[in-house]
Design an enzyme around this catalytic site. Structure first.
Site, mmCIF file in Angstrom:
data_model
loop_
_atom_site.group_PDB
_atom_site.id
_atom_site.type_symbol
_atom_site.label_atom_id
_atom_site.label_comp_id
_atom_site.label_asym_id
_atom_site.label_seq_id
_atom_site.Cartn_x
_atom_site.Cartn_y
_atom_site.Cartn_z
ATOM 1 N N HIS A 136 -7.964 -4.050 -7.434
ATOM 2 C CA HIS A 136 -7.811 -3.155 -6.204
ATOM 3 C C HIS A 136 -8.920 -3.242 -5.583
ATOM 4 C CE1 HIS A 136 -4.989 -0.477 -4.024
ATOM 5 N NE2 HIS A 136 -5.838 0.385 -3.852
ATOM 6 N N ARG A 150 0.565 -1.082 -0.051
ATOM 7 C CA ARG A 150 0.129 0.009 0.124
ATOM 8 C C ARG A 150 1.025 1.175 -0.042
ATOM 9 N NH1 ARG A 150 -4.386 0.591 4.562
ATOM 10 N NH2 ARG A 150 -4.583 -1.574 4.030
ATOM 11 N N TYR A 176 -18.477 13.007 -13.507
ATOM 12 C CA TYR A 176 -18.433 14.159 -14.211
ATOM 13 C C TYR A 176 -17.146 14.163 -14.854
ATOM 14 C CZ TYR A 176 -22.266 15.237 -11.309
ATOM 15 O OH TYR A 176 -23.365 15.458 -10.702
#
Length: 843
Positions: free
Chosen positions: A77, A31, A121
């Protein structure tokens, strides 16, 4: 216990330790830390690989960010969608990444800290540079591993042609460790890697000379180089970054500070709010307005200053108190073979080159294997074309494709792969032109196979390929450095926060001190009443007044013979009418002690200067002492012993000399002695000194001591009832120290006792303050030169009969300052170091 139930007893401490270690290793490896080879954390690697799998190359249309996030979440993931989206967005932000890896469209956030628009968006696709990170991934150049559910495979590392860890840096917090690596210019990084390839024994210092320093996406200035050097040599260091600023003057003559670049990772909006807060809290003076005029053309923060503000002083305060100056703590920790390791510059380059060498080797083997397979097929096709009639006959006579393959293998001694290729061959390949192409392709493949084998046999050829590919990347994507380097101290110099203005320092009888700009005082004609110069308590009065420059070091000498240090800017500023602050709050002075003398020194770190100059001290009882200035060059907060003072005596004066001055000491009874400084031997700092002048009586005492280097100076004495007399130095004959001296002023009830002695010229004015706090400035040129034994003339009219003069100080006349184009903001002439030294010696 229920039947069949089994309980295993474990030690809770061991279980907690084991579980936490497993968790921490997962965070470290999967990570928070980047791989040293491709410079990416798993989430960034998966985002780029997911976009590659979606075919989102730079020449393809944008796709919704939600589509990309869904692809990465569903396949590689299994974490929160916001973590994936934020990681992708950061790779598309020009202020976050030195070289962007994602081409974003829509609101991707801002340098003001605004959040990006929702993923539904915005749109994105791969950047050109990210293609270089994934180049050759299909050629078995890197290892693949199963994803979280073993249904797909993902790369453990990207082949990456660019040194991404160097050029984009990274930051992350793991468990028990963190990483923070700065970005660099691509061209500089590649030049350093090429130098390493050419000479693997190159040392870190040689690499530093090539790569120079980090290059941040927001530009700015790296202020000081020591932290950069430490980071490259050890993997840890502190790099100071300053904003890039300009100082402009508007039409009205007011200055303003223009900020065009800010330090890396600084939030512009928060920076402006911080500046505004400091102004409102009055922690920074001189700022009238702050306005953000940034637009698409670039950043522009305008700080309007007040009319009397000095831009450089305000700017230095901003550097100290805001993020206009920030530090980047370098911590080069990355995963090396799956383990976290602290890396210096050479090691980062070394592991990247090793990775590229592995990629080139694996790619070459893959290409060789593919070439050999194709050559093998072409051999079969060429055999078939040479015996085309027989081949056609065999195929037509066969009942099935399998039978045809078997007969071809048996007839022409072919392999199964070759036989399949012949059976699948199209009719157009039977033409003469196509047969020629087959032979050309085969010959070309043979050459390619030889080349690939040669590469695999010789390491220097593989290194040459790595180097050439890097230089090609540099040619395509390199751009100029954005961050400048200033090779100067990273630490703040306190003097940077104060303009080098000249001040009047006043010390009252009860120990109140302040500094006031000279411009608050004005010259009056001789005999004037004067102006109110200071407000003190009824029982207090101004006793000492001294001229000084803001950047000077002040040595304070007390009546008990101790020495203290202060920079002038450390003395609180007060108006002409304020009383100042108790000196005990600034210096660690004994409550029964008071400051009696002061010396202005420009620098205490000049070895040659402090070993060729002396401190000459005189006491009330006529004792004189000389010590090297070097004995007072190491400031201590608690002060040091400057002179051993006998009981009943006190220090009254200290002067800076060069060892060649004429010394004059004057007594309250109106007598003065002149002798050469060489008559006083130099002794240690704690010594008591020798006899300078013999007093007339027990009531008599020394009122002043001067050191004269320029024999054209006149001697001025002032009495406590406002009379003064100016006479020639030559009126005082040179004698040995210790005598009674000669008469310097005719003392009477009208004049009162002598209170001071000064050496003056027509270029001086006198600043006179009486015990009631009234100040007057008198031009020395208005006082005529008279004989040594005369009474003198009245310098100041005292309003009250009981009032007396408290202190007299010598300053540069206004006429002299105007003549040399020096305004009233200064008290000392703008002069060279030698001239300043002469002035100090004359005082």
């Amino acid at each position: 216990m229920a039947d069949g139930e089994r309980i295993i007893k474990i030690n809770i401490e061991e279980e907690m330790q084991s579980a936490y270690i497993d968790y921490s290793m997962s965070v470290i490896v999967s990570r928070a830390l980047p791989d040293v080879r491709d410079g990416l954390k798993p989430v960034h690697r998966r985002v780029l690989f997911g976009m590659h799998e979606l075919g989102m190359s730079p020449n393809k249309p944008y796709k919704k960010s939600a589509r990309i996030v869904g692809e990465v979440l569903g396949k590689y993931h299994p974490h929160g969608d916001s973590s994936v989206y934020n990681a992708m967005v950061r790779m598309a932000q020009p202020w976050s990444m030195r070289y962007m890896l994602v081409d974003g469209q829509g609101n991707m956030g801002s340098v003001d800290g605004d959040s990006p628009a929702a993923m539904r968006y915005t749109e994105a696709r791969m950047n050109r540079l990210s293609e270089e990170m994934l180049a050759d991934i299909e050629k078995n150049t890197v290892d693949f591993q199963f994803n979280f559910d073993d249904s797909l495979k993902e790369p453990t590392v990207l082949p990456s042609r660019i040194p991404a860890l160097l050029v984009n840096g990274t930051s992350g917090i793991a468990v028990g460790m963190a990483t923070n690596m700065p970005p660099h210019n691509l061209g500089d990084a590649i030049n350093a890697i090429v130098a390493y390839i050419d000479n693997p024994d190159i040392d870190v210092q040689e690499l530093i000379n090539i790569i120079q320093a980090p290059d941040f996406p927001t530009g700015g200035i790296i202020y000081g180089y020591q932290g950069v050097k430490e980071a490259y040599e050890t993997g840890r260091g502190r790099i100071v970054i300053r904003a890039k600023t300009e100082i402009e003057t508007d039409k009205s003559g007011r200055e303003r500070i223009i900020i065009t670049e800010i330090p890396y990772m600084v939030n512009k909006a928060e920076l402006i709010v911080r500046i505004a807060d400091l102004v409102n809290e009055k922690r920074i003076e001189g700022i009238a307005n702050v306005n953000d005029e940034s637009d698409r053309e670039g950043m522009r923060i305008v700080i309007d200053l007040k009319r009397d503000a000095i831009a450089n002083v305000v700017l230095n305060h901003l550097y100290k108190n805001t993020a206009l100056q920030s530090s980047f703590g370098v911590n080069n920790i990355a995963l090396v073979h799956g383990r976290p390791q602290l890396l210096n510059l050479k090691e980062i380059i070394k592991y990247f080159v090793e990775h590229r060498h592995d990629v080139v080797t694996r790619r070459t083997k893959f290409e060789l294997d593919q070439a050999e397979k194709r050559a093998h097929i072409l051999q079969g096709l060429i055999i078939a074309s040479d015996n085309i009639d027989e081949v056609i006959k065999i195929i037509r006579g066969a009942q099935s494709p399998d039978e045809a393959r078997e007969k071809l293998i048996e007839r022409f001694d072919l392999t199964d792969v070759q036989a399949r290729a012949i059976v699948d061959m199209r009719l157009r390949q039977l033409t003469g032109l196509e047969q020629d192409k087959l032979r050309e392709e085969y010959q070309s493949l043979l050459k390619e196979i030889d080349r690939l084998k040669d590469i695999l046999e010789h390491e220097h050829l593989r290194m040459e390929i790595i180097k050439n590919e890097l230089l090609e990347i540099k040619q395509k994507y390199n751009d100029p450095r954005r961050t400048e380097i200033v090779y100067s101290s990273e630490e703040f110099n306190p003097e940077d926060f104060y303009a080098d203005e000249e001040m009047i320092i006043t010390i009252s009888h009860l120990g109140y001190i302040k500094r006031t700009p000279l411009s608050e005082f004005r010259t009056q004609n001789r005999g004037g009443v004067g102006s109110k110069g200071s407000t003190t308590r009824d029982e207090d009065f101004i006793e000492h007044i001294y001229p000084a420059s803001m950047h000077n070091t002040m040595l304070f000498f007390t009546k008990m013979g101790r020495c203290f240090w202060l920079k002038v800017y450390e003395i609180p500023e007060g108006s002409k009418n304020s009383k100042g602050r108790a000196i005990q709050n600034l210096l660690q002075i004994d409550p029964e002690d008071t400051v009696k003398a002061f010396i202005r020194v420009k620098q205490l770190n000049d070895e040659e200067y402090i070993n060729s100059h002396y401190i000459l001290m005189g006491t009330r009882k006529g004792i004189i002492k000389k010590s090297l200035l070097a004995d007072y060059s190491r400031p201590r907060q608690s002060g040091v012993i400057a002179m051993g003072i006998k009981e009943g005596d006190e220090l009254i004066q200290a002067r800076l000399t060069n060892g060649k001055s004429e010394v004059l000491m004057a007594t309250r009874s109106g007598r003065a002695i002149r002798f050469n400084e060489s008559k006083v031997r130099c002794i240690s700092r704690i010594g008591q000194g020798v006899r300078g002048i013999t007093l007339d009586s027990d009531r008599d005492e020394v009122v002043g001591m001067i050191c004269v280097k320029d024999k054209t100076d006149d001697i001025l004495v002032v009495s406590e009832k406002g009379y003064g007399k100016r006479s020639s130095l030559e009126d005082y004959r040179v004698t040995n120290r210790g005598g009674k001296g000669v008469k310097t002023m005719k003392i009477s009830k009208k004049t009162g006792d002598l209170i001071t002695i000064k050496n003056v010229t027509d270029d001086n004015d006198l600043m006179i303050i009486n015990r009631s706090g009234v100040t007057i400035r008198v031009a020395v040129s208005d006082i005529r030169v008279t004989g040594r034994a005369t009474q003198g003339v009245r310098l100041i009219n005292l309003d009250k009969k009981q009032d007396m003069i408290a202190s007299v100080a010598k300053v540069i006349s206004e006429a002299k300052m105007a003549e040399e184009d020096i305004t009233e903001s200064g008290i000392l002439e703008k002069q060279s170091d030698d001239a300043q030294e002469n002035e100090e010696n004359k005082e």
